[in-house]
Design an enzyme around this catalytic site. Structure first.
Site, mmCIF file in Angstrom:
data_model
loop_
_atom_site.group_PDB
_atom_site.id
_atom_site.type_symbol
_atom_site.label_atom_id
_atom_site.label_comp_id
_atom_site.label_asym_id
_atom_site.label_seq_id
_atom_site.Cartn_x
_atom_site.Cartn_y
_atom_site.Cartn_z
ATOM 1 N N VAL A 126 1.268 10.696 15.864
ATOM 2 C CA VAL A 126 0.710 11.473 14.755
ATOM 3 C C VAL A 126 -0.350 12.374 15.366
ATOM 4 O O VAL A 126 -1.374 11.897 15.851
ATOM 5 C CB VAL A 126 0.089 10.570 13.670
ATOM 6 C CG1 VAL A 126 -0.542 11.429 12.571
ATOM 7 C CG2 VAL A 126 1.127 9.630 13.078
ATOM 8 N N ALA B 151 6.027 -14.826 -0.743
ATOM 9 C CA ALA B 151 6.298 -15.915 -1.683
ATOM 10 C C ALA B 151 5.958 -15.556 -3.127
ATOM 11 O O ALA B 151 5.768 -16.452 -3.954
ATOM 12 C CB ALA B 151 5.540 -17.173 -1.264
ATOM 13 N N GLY C 131 6.554 -6.352 3.135
ATOM 14 C CA GLY C 131 6.334 -7.784 2.981
ATOM 15 C C GLY C 131 6.845 -8.356 1.675
ATOM 16 O O GLY C 131 7.044 -9.570 1.572
ATOM 17 N N GLU D 22 10.068 4.065 7.079
ATOM 18 C CA GLU D 22 10.114 2.605 7.218
ATOM 19 C C GLU D 22 10.997 2.241 8.408
ATOM 20 O O GLU D 22 12.131 2.706 8.524
ATOM 21 C CB GLU D 22 10.678 1.981 5.941
ATOM 22 C CG GLU D 22 11.063 0.515 6.038
ATOM 23 C CD GLU D 22 9.909 -0.386 6.422
ATOM 24 O OE1 GLU D 22 10.092 -1.196 7.360
ATOM 25 O OE2 GLU D 22 8.840 -0.291 5.795
ATOM 26 N N GLY E 269 -2.803 -3.842 4.425
ATOM 27 C CA GLY E 269 -3.601 -5.038 4.667
ATOM 28 C C GLY E 269 -4.715 -4.847 5.675
ATOM 29 O O GLY E 269 -5.697 -5.592 5.667
ATOM 30 N N HIS F 271 -0.793 -14.063 6.416
ATOM 31 C CA HIS F 271 -1.790 -13.206 5.766
ATOM 32 C C HIS F 271 -2.749 -12.645 6.798
ATOM 33 O O HIS F 271 -3.931 -12.965 6.784
ATOM 34 C CB HIS F 271 -2.545 -13.992 4.693
ATOM 35 C CG HIS F 271 -1.658 -14.691 3.731
ATOM 36 N ND1 HIS F 271 -1.761 -16.038 3.446
ATOM 37 C CD2 HIS F 271 -0.613 -14.235 2.992
ATOM 38 C CE1 HIS F 271 -0.827 -16.377 2.577
ATOM 39 N NE2 HIS F 271 -0.123 -15.305 2.289
ATOM 40 N N GLY G 237 0.807 -1.212 0.000
ATOM 41 C CA GLY G 237 0.000 0.000 0.000
ATOM 42 C C GLY G 237 0.838 1.259 0.000
ATOM 43 O O GLY G 237 0.567 2.213 -0.746
#
Length: 521
Positions: free
Chosen positions: A226, A88, A83, A32, A489, A456, A13
């Site tokens: 924030v 994979a 990720g 990051e 996610g 996930h 994202g």
């Protein structure tokens, strides 16, 4: 310096957002907490815990993080590219059910509106069909044949540059704007970090191009606050406080931005927002932390006793078996020498309570001592082992909340609690073990505590028509605040039942398409 957008996290994202906003003329800063990684920085095997695992307390600053909750153990990625460094590579489009269920189902015709963005995402990520089968895939194909499901077996669509094996070519994707790439050598090391420059990680597409358009990336920094500049709804922008994530001591820094995008994944975004809801951002919906989903999955390893086979060859996930309308099975592999997982594996057993399972473990060891001895002490684990990943679209949800110690905890929200003992998966594990003459093992946590593992984890800041139904609207804007977005996610509002990276990318593309080009002054 003040930015137009600060993006917290550089996964799927965040990377999409960075490129699209930079191309539209906005000043962009990506923050990051993980490190930058070049090909040679990745570990040769997963025995190199310092480079593989993210465990700052031990001074390990690698690409994979393991988080254990009461109801699920979560594998996630850390580093510039999020990720994508450790996943994979698999890029499936979910079935129609995904677009027509969950809290977002009535907000758009998602399947229709996302269709072009899925295609754009596939193009940007360099998706290609796996060109050949290896021993692990042939084992899955044999299972399909034995079950009369030959037509349900297929190779995967993956974010890998195949080209000519081990041959480096000038950027094959972006008309020379991207980096040089090297053809995949099928070493199986996708999930410990590709040292061959073949995996299409986000630092080689979205983030790479975002920097070309002026976006800045600040690694090894973690956001701790924030705060709206106006103390109200954020109309005047935000003050973002950061601190080092890899050094023992440093001063906190404050940076201002008109807009903020949370893209730290479920474990980053939800954890941070739960903290901020108690002080800096109290108007966030009370739905925050609700509708946490896994893909109802199990992860079980099968080690073949046939020494002449090499199950480490191939890409991380090279084939798939769609067993029914709600379920499918994939095989995952690690490169030869990456045997560290066996340290926390026990014989795979099922049972309703820990006592029955432990008794079955003892019985299994007594009945097959030589076979298990070979697996743990003689066998080259990764060379002889595949990890079976079983996933379903059937839904159940968890809730994450913050305890008095500031840690996230899980509770069951709806449906049955996640379990590693799904009946359909048990049958398939037995079939695969038979096909490859293998013995099955699983994470000790599953055997002892009955806690399933997932790569996930999704939801927690889902879409809704209003703040009583979700945390964000159909354009990923946070209810209760202006200029605040969640794009990762945690926005996923239904169970995709498949690897979710492509869907996160496509939804991010749609969200960015709603933002106009910056007006020139």
């Amino acid at each position: 310096m003040e930015y137009d957008y600060i993006i917290i996290g550089s996964g799927f994202g965040g990377s999409v957002s960075a490129l699209r906003l930079a191309k539209k003329g906005y000043s962009v800063l990506v923050i990051e907490k993980g490190k930058w990684f070049k090909a040679e920085d990745f570990p040769k095997t997963n025995w190199n815990f310092r480079k593989w695992l993210w465990m700052p307390s031990f001074r390990f600053f690698g690409i994979m993080k393991l988080s254990i909750f009461k109801h699920v153990a979560v594998l996630s990625g850390t580093g510039v590219g999020g990720g994508s460094l450790v996943y994979a590579n698999t890029l499936p489009i979910p079935e129609s059910t995904f677009f027509k269920t969950g809290s977002w189902q009535k907000l758009r015709d998602w399947e229709k509106e996302l269709a072009p963005h899925y295609q754009e995402a596939l193009k940007m990520l360099g998706a290609a069909r796996v060109p050949k089968l290896f021993d692990g895939d042939i084992g899955l194909q044999k299972v399909a044949q034995n079950l009369g499901m030959e037509d349900k077996f297929d190779v995967t669509n993956v974010a890998v540059y195949f080209g000519e094996e081990n041959v480096t070519k000038v950027d094959p994707y972006f008309e020379g704007m991207g980096p040089d790439r090297t053809g995949c050598n099928f070493c199986g090391a996708c999930m410990t970090g590709c040292r061959n420059n073949s995996k299409n990680t986000l630092d080689k597409n979205y983030l790479y191009l975002a920097q070309k358009y002026g976006a800045e990336i600040l690694a090894e920094q973690e956001v701790c606050d924030v705060k709206p500049l106006d103390e109200k709804d954020g109309a005047n922008g935000y003050e973002v406080t950061i601190q080092t994530s890899t050094k023992l001591f440093s001063k906190k820094r404050k940076i201002r931005s008109k807009n903020v995008i949370f893209s730290g994944g479920v474990l980053g975004t939800i954890k941070l927002l739960l903290k901020l809801k108690s002080n800096s951002l109290p108007n966030i919906s009370d739905r925050l932390g609700e509708d946490i989903r896994t893909n109802n999955e199990t992860l079980v390893s099968v080690s073949s006793l046939e020494k002449h086979k090499n199950y480490s060859k191939g890409v991380a996930i090279g084939s798939i078996l769609n067993t029914d309308a709600n379920s499918h099975l994939e095989i995952c592999r690690y490169s030869e020498g990456s045997n560290a997982w066996k340290l926390i594996h026990m014989p795979y057993v099922t049972g309703s309570n820990v006592f029955s399972r432990l008794l079955k473990v003892v019985v299994a060891l007594i009945k097959s001592p030589i076979q298990y001895f070979k697996i743990y002490f003689v066998n080259s684990w990764a060379k002889q082992t595949v990890v079976l990943l079983f996933m379903q679209t059937l839904d159940s949800t968890l809730r994450f909340k913050r305890n008095i110690f500031g840690l996230m905890t899980s509770t069951v929200s709806s449906g049955q609690k996640p379990t590693p003992f799904i009946p359909e998966s048990v049958i398939l594990i037995k079939e695969y073990s038979k096909a490859v003459n293998g013995i099955s093992t699983s994470f000790a946590l599953e055997t002892i505590a009955g806690i399933p593992s997932t790569a996930h984890i999704l939801g927690g800041a889902v879409m809704g028509a209003n703040a009583s139904e979700g945390v964000i609207d159909k354009n990923n804007k946070v209810f209760g605040y202006k200029n605040l977005y969640i794009i990762d996610g945690s926005m996923i509002s239904a169970n995709p039942g498949v690897n979710p990276s492509l869907s996160i990318t496509a939804i991010a593309e749609l969200a960015m398409a709603q933002i106009p080009t910056k007006e020139k002054i």
